[in-house]
Design a protein around this motif. Structure first.
Motif, PDB file in Angstrom:
ATOM      1  N   LYS A  24       0.860  -1.008  -0.091  1.00 15.55           N
ATOM      2  CA  LYS A  24      -0.074  -0.125   0.201  1.00 15.55           C
ATOM      3  C   LYS A  24       0.793   1.336  -0.305  1.00 15.55           C
ATOM      4  O   LYS A  24       1.897   1.228   0.626  1.00 15.55           O
ATOM      5  N   VAL A  25       0.519   2.356  -0.656  1.00 21.87           N
ATOM      6  CA  VAL A  25       1.168   3.539  -0.821  1.00 21.87           C
ATOM      7  C   VAL A  25       0.945   4.211   0.497  1.00 21.87           C
ATOM      8  O   VAL A  25      -0.108   4.583   0.732  1.00 21.87           O
ATOM      9  N   VAL A  26       1.777   4.916   1.213  1.00 23.57           N
ATOM     10  CA  VAL A  26       1.758   5.773   2.181  1.00 23.57           C
ATOM     11  C   VAL A  26       1.604   7.210   1.719  1.00 23.57           C
ATOM     12  O   VAL A  26       0.841   8.019   2.273  1.00 23.57           O
ATOM     13  N   TYR A  27       2.667   7.444   0.904  1.00 19.84           N
ATOM     14  CA  TYR A  27       2.692   9.060   0.210  1.00 19.84           C
ATOM     15  C   TYR A  27       3.197   8.767  -1.155  1.00 19.84           C
ATOM     16  O   TYR A  27       4.197   7.932  -1.247  1.00 19.84           O
ATOM     17  N   TYR A  77       6.440  15.909  -1.120  1.00 24.11           N
ATOM     18  CA  TYR A  77       7.288  14.668  -0.638  1.00 24.11           C
ATOM     19  C   TYR A  77       8.169  14.412  -2.047  1.00 24.11           C
ATOM     20  O   TYR A  77       8.081  14.580  -2.886  1.00 24.11           O
ATOM     21  N   LEU A  78       9.606  14.374  -1.385  1.00 24.96           N
ATOM     22  CA  LEU A  78      10.708  14.225  -2.493  1.00 24.96           C
ATOM     23  C   LEU A  78      10.705  12.687  -2.720  1.00 24.96           C
ATOM     24  O   LEU A  78      11.501  12.212  -3.793  1.00 24.96           O
ATOM     25  N   THR A  79      10.194  11.720  -1.941  1.00 25.70           N
ATOM     26  CA  THR A  79      10.232  10.519  -2.581  1.00 25.70           C
ATOM     27  C   THR A  79       8.971  10.010  -2.297  1.00 25.70           C
ATOM     28  O   THR A  79       7.815  10.381  -1.889  1.00 25.70           O
ATOM     29  N   SER A  80       8.589   8.623  -2.564  1.00 23.82           N
ATOM     30  CA  SER A  80       7.391   7.891  -2.333  1.00 23.82           C
ATOM     31  C   SER A  80       7.693   6.772  -1.374  1.00 23.82           C
ATOM     32  O   SER A  80       8.751   6.089  -0.960  1.00 23.82           O
ATOM     33  N   ALA A  81       6.585   6.307  -0.343  1.00 20.40           N
ATOM     34  CA  ALA A  81       6.749   5.434   0.531  1.00 20.40           C
ATOM     35  C   ALA A  81       5.585   4.398   0.382  1.00 20.40           C
ATOM     36  O   ALA A  81       4.420   4.670   0.071  1.00 20.40           O
ATOM     37  N   SER A  82       5.946   2.948   0.435  1.00 19.53           N
ATOM     38  CA  SER A  82       4.992   2.236   0.346  1.00 19.53           C
ATOM     39  C   SER A  82       5.401   0.927   1.180  1.00 19.53           C
ATOM     40  O   SER A  82       6.603   0.956   1.596  1.00 19.53           O
TER      41      SER A  82
END
Length: 204
Positions: A24-27, A77-82
């Motif tokens: 799941k993607v957090v941001y 956000y500079l990156t993505s988090a999942s």
């Protein structure tokens, strides 16, 4: 980095506890920030999308660490988090951060130290994107060892993490194994000479 782990734990009661399923993607990179997060358990994958459209895994968040700190004050956000597996995280909004820092002045130092660390790591990673693959492998081995005390993944996962083929990775690792720089047991990589690995990572 190890001194940053679990330093935010005293303030978890202020955060919103979330149970997040696997994958799941957090941001997402580029979206306006909604706050930042703390990983209590599970695994968070941080990815960076390059100007060419290539997505690279650039970090695996250790438990007890903040992530997404750059997404405060509505900053992108500079990156993505999942999530790589089912994970428990805490969400902290800008307002909550202000409340915590007002009541606990030391919290501001903890947050700032973590943010500075992430910016420094991100700058190092971006500078490495066009470096030789052996240099990238050495850098990530060293980074994972420093952050986790070990390299918590097998060669297949590590090859995906680096963005190279398992064949290329294995060839380099076997060469380092012959030099007694690393040890490979039960599909896990153990660094025997941390300074030598760092020398490879930072070679001109």
């Amino acid at each position: 980095m190890l001194e940053l782990r679990f330093r935010w734990k005293p303030y978890l009661r202020y955060g919103q506890k979330l149970s997040v399923d696997k994958n799941k993607v957090v941001y997402r990179q580029g979206e306006r920030g909604r706050g930042f997060y703390y990983l209590e358990n599970g695994e968070i994958k941080i990815t960076l999308l390059s100007d060419k459209g290539d997505e690279r895994i650039i970090n695996i968040v250790p438990t007890g660490m903040l992530f997404g700190e750059h997404g405060v004050q509505n900053e992108p956000y500079l990156t993505s988090a999942s999530t790589s597996c089912e994970s428990t995280i805490y969400y902290f909004s800008d307002e909550v951060l202000a409340t915590i820092c007002r009541e606990y002045p030391n919290a501001a130092t903890t947050y700032t130290d973590s943010l500075i660390y992430k910016f420094r790591i991100l700058a190092e990673i971006v500078s490495l994107l066009d470096s030789p693959v052996d240099q990238q492998i050495a850098y990530y081995l060293h980074k994972l060892h420093i952050e986790n005390g070990s390299v918590p993944m097998n060669q297949t996962a590590f090859a995906k993490y680096i963005g190279t083929s398992r064949v290329t990775l294995n060839k380099i690792l076997q060469d380092w194994k012959k030099q007694d720089l690393i040890e490979i047991n039960n599909r896990q990589i153990k660094i025997l000479q941390l300074e030598k690995i760092w020398e490879i990572a930072t070679k001109e």
